[in-house]
Motif scaffolding. Structure first.
Motif, PDB file in Angstrom:
ATOM      1  N   VAL A  43       0.852  -1.188   0.000  1.00 52.31           N
ATOM      2  CA  VAL A  43       0.000   0.000   0.000  1.00 52.31           C
ATOM      3  C   VAL A  43       0.890   1.242   0.000  1.00 52.31           C
ATOM      4  N   VAL A  44       0.304   2.392  -0.324  1.00 53.09           N
ATOM      5  CA  VAL A  44       1.109   3.609  -0.496  1.00 53.09           C
ATOM      6  C   VAL A  44       1.854   4.014   0.772  1.00 53.09           C
ATOM      7  N   THR A  45       1.263   3.764   1.951  1.00 51.45           N
ATOM      8  CA  THR A  45       1.935   4.168   3.181  1.00 51.45           C
ATOM      9  C   THR A  45       3.163   3.308   3.491  1.00 51.45           C
ATOM     10  N   ASP A  46       3.306   2.164   2.820  1.00 48.21           N
ATOM     11  CA  ASP A  46       4.505   1.344   3.007  1.00 48.21           C
ATOM     12  C   ASP A  46       5.772   2.091   2.568  1.00 48.21           C
ATOM     13  N   PRO A  84       7.572   4.763   5.778  1.00 49.23           N
ATOM     14  CA  PRO A  84       7.569   4.120   7.101  1.00 49.23           C
ATOM     15  C   PRO A  84       8.038   5.047   8.214  1.00 49.23           C
ATOM     16  N   GLU A  85       8.785   6.099   7.858  1.00 54.02           N
ATOM     17  CA  GLU A  85       9.328   6.989   8.887  1.00 54.02           C
ATOM     18  C   GLU A  85       8.293   8.006   9.382  1.00 54.02           C
ATOM     19  N   VAL A  86       7.163   8.108   8.674  1.00 52.68           N
ATOM     20  CA  VAL A  86       6.134   9.092   9.044  1.00 52.68           C
ATOM     21  C   VAL A  86       5.303   8.549  10.208  1.00 52.68           C
ATOM     22  N   GLU A  87       5.316   9.265  11.322  1.00 53.32           N
ATOM     23  CA  GLU A  87       4.604   8.810  12.512  1.00 53.32           C
ATOM     24  C   GLU A  87       3.127   9.197  12.491  1.00 53.32           C
ATOM     25  N   GLU A  88       2.804  10.282  11.791  1.00 52.89           N
ATOM     26  CA  GLU A  88       1.415  10.730  11.733  1.00 52.89           C
ATOM     27  C   GLU A  88       0.567   9.739  10.927  1.00 52.89           C
ATOM     28  N   ARG A  89      -0.741   9.737  11.188  1.00 47.25           N
ATOM     29  CA  ARG A  89      -1.649   8.795  10.518  1.00 47.25           C
ATOM     30  C   ARG A  89      -2.088   9.376   9.177  1.00 47.25           C
ATOM     31  N   ILE A  90      -1.203   9.261   8.202  1.00 46.99           N
ATOM     32  CA  ILE A  90      -1.497   9.823   6.884  1.00 46.99           C
ATOM     33  C   ILE A  90      -2.317   8.834   6.046  1.00 46.99           C
ATOM     34  N   TYR A  91      -3.010   9.367   5.058  1.00 45.37           N
ATOM     35  CA  TYR A  91      -3.805   8.554   4.138  1.00 45.37           C
ATOM     36  C   TYR A  91      -3.779   9.223   2.768  1.00 45.37           C
ATOM     37  N   PRO A  92      -4.041   8.486   1.690  1.00 47.79           N
ATOM     38  CA  PRO A  92      -3.975   9.073   0.353  1.00 47.79           C
ATOM     39  C   PRO A  92      -5.178   9.959   0.051  1.00 47.79           C
ATOM     40  N   VAL A  93      -4.929  11.026  -0.690  1.00 47.45           N
ATOM     41  CA  VAL A  93      -5.990  11.912  -1.169  1.00 47.45           C
ATOM     42  C   VAL A  93      -6.456  11.357  -2.514  1.00 47.45           C
ATOM     43  N   GLY A  94      -7.668  10.811  -2.544  1.00 47.26           N
ATOM     44  CA  GLY A  94      -8.129  10.146  -3.756  1.00 47.26           C
ATOM     45  C   GLY A  94      -7.392   8.830  -3.924  1.00 47.26           C
ATOM     46  N   ARG A  95      -7.314   8.368  -5.171  1.00 53.65           N
ATOM     47  CA  ARG A  95      -6.669   7.080  -5.390  1.00 53.65           C
ATOM     48  C   ARG A  95      -6.124   6.993  -6.805  1.00 53.65           C
ATOM     49  N   LEU A  96      -5.134   6.129  -6.967  1.00 56.19           N
ATOM     50  CA  LEU A  96      -4.669   5.695  -8.279  1.00 56.19           C
ATOM     51  C   LEU A  96      -4.886   4.188  -8.343  1.00 56.19           C
ATOM     52  N   ASP A  97      -5.307   3.696  -9.487  1.00 55.31           N
ATOM     53  CA  ASP A  97      -5.556   2.271  -9.636  1.00 55.31           C
ATOM     54  C   ASP A  97      -4.288   1.460  -9.359  1.00 55.31           C
ATOM     55  N   TYR A  98      -4.496   0.209  -9.017  1.00 53.97           N
ATOM     56  CA  TYR A  98      -3.418  -0.724  -8.693  1.00 53.97           C
ATOM     57  C   TYR A  98      -2.339  -0.732  -9.784  1.00 53.97           C
ATOM     58  N   ASP A  99      -2.757  -0.762 -11.056  1.00 53.90           N
ATOM     59  CA  ASP A  99      -1.813  -0.863 -12.168  1.00 53.90           C
ATOM     60  C   ASP A  99      -1.392   0.493 -12.730  1.00 53.90           C
ATOM     61  N   ALA A 107       9.242   9.479  -2.112  1.00 55.70           N
ATOM     62  CA  ALA A 107       8.300  10.492  -1.644  1.00 55.70           C
ATOM     63  C   ALA A 107       9.067  11.679  -1.086  1.00 55.70           C
ATOM     64  N   ARG A 108       8.376  12.799  -0.995  1.00 58.76           N
ATOM     65  CA  ARG A 108       8.965  13.981  -0.357  1.00 58.76           C
ATOM     66  C   ARG A 108       7.857  14.779   0.316  1.00 58.76           C
ATOM     67  N   LYS A 109       8.259  15.615   1.265  1.00 62.36           N
ATOM     68  CA  LYS A 109       7.307  16.493   1.925  1.00 62.36           C
ATOM     69  C   LYS A 109       6.949  17.650   0.988  1.00 62.36           C
ATOM     70  N   LEU A 110       5.680  18.024   0.962  1.00 62.78           N
ATOM     71  CA  LEU A 110       5.311  19.242   0.266  1.00 62.78           C
ATOM     72  C   LEU A 110       5.796  20.435   1.071  1.00 62.78           C
TER      73      LEU A 110
END
Length: 246
Positions: free
Chosen positions: A87-90, A93-108, A226-229
């Motif tokens: 999953v995207v949060t994998d 791993p260093e992010v301690e906050e409970r982040i989640y994706p905005v919208g989605r991109l398909d698996y492929d 990934a990077r921080k905005l």
């Protein structure tokens, strides 16, 4: 009397537990308690002193964080998967906050996806009225005609949905191999939208990438990175969505 109070679903979203829309679902399903009592009314307002429990977990206020991920193919746009897939949060791993994706991109589908614990920010990006450009590049089996490409901006029908692009462009065509690369700009984000649009015209998508989200691009990132905005980027995205909705 209600001074300093906010709607319960907004407080939950701002805590980083989930999006505001999902928070509303949890409330209606009776999975939220305020000061020990189950609350199912979406209009409920709470104060900073109220004790809120969501699905058995006490709510804790988190500082808002915002990340940009270059999602690889074969990854779920979620925080967990019951089939054990990545999953995207994998990738953060260093992010301690409970982040989640905005919208989605398909698996492929690969490309840009924003992750945050900031419910208001997520809501502003996801609302279709806010009209942020989402730029996709698709590799197709077959080469669409000019009229077929124009049809994408007029709108095509798939499973009862009218799906349309804001702009389209044929980037390249290999007549020997019978393949082409097409760029589409969308404002919507319906399930498998780009693939469904091309399928409605008789074309199969071999590869699909979201190359741009608003003004954000994949520049400087490899798949899985990934990077921080920056604060400026967050503010600019907020401003863009507010301007488009007015």
């Amino acid at each position: 009397m209600s001074e300093g109070k906010e709607r319960l679903q907004k407080v939950i979203a701002n805590s980083g537990v989930t999006s505001r829309r999902k928070a509303e679902t949890l409330i209606v399903e009776g999975k939220v308690q305020v000061n020990g009592k189950t609350v199912k009314e979406l209009g409920t307002k709470v104060s900073p002193n109220d004790e809120i429990v969501v699905e058995g977990v006490p709510l804790e206020k988190e500082e808002p964080v915002h990340y940009l991920l270059y999602k690889p193919r074969g990854v779920i746009s979620s925080v967990k998967d019951d089939k054990g897939r990545k999953v995207v949060t994998d990738f953060l791993p260093e992010v301690e906050e409970r982040i989640y994706p905005v919208g989605r991109l398909d698996y492929d589908t690969s490309g840009l996806i924003v992750l945050t614990n900031d419910g208001d920010f997520a809501q502003s990006l996801m609302h279709p009225k806010h009209e942020l450009d989402k730029v996709y590049v698709a590799k197709l089996k077959g080469i669409p005609s000019k009229e077929q490409l124009r049809q994408l901006t007029k709108g095509v029908y798939s499973d009862g949905d009218k799906l349309k692009a804001i702009r389209q462009k044929l980037l390249s065509a290999d007549r020997q191999k019978g393949t082409s690369i097409v760029e589409l700009v969308l404002h919507e984000g319906k399930n498998r939208q780009v693939r469904r649009m091309f399928e409605a015209l008789g074309f199969k998508v071999d590869k699909l990438k979201r190359e741009q989200y608003g003004f954000l691009t994949t520049e400087g990132l490899q798949p899985g990175e990934a990077r921080k905005l920056t604060p400026y980027e967050v503010k600019r995205l907020r401003n863009m969505s507010e301007q488009n909705v007015n």
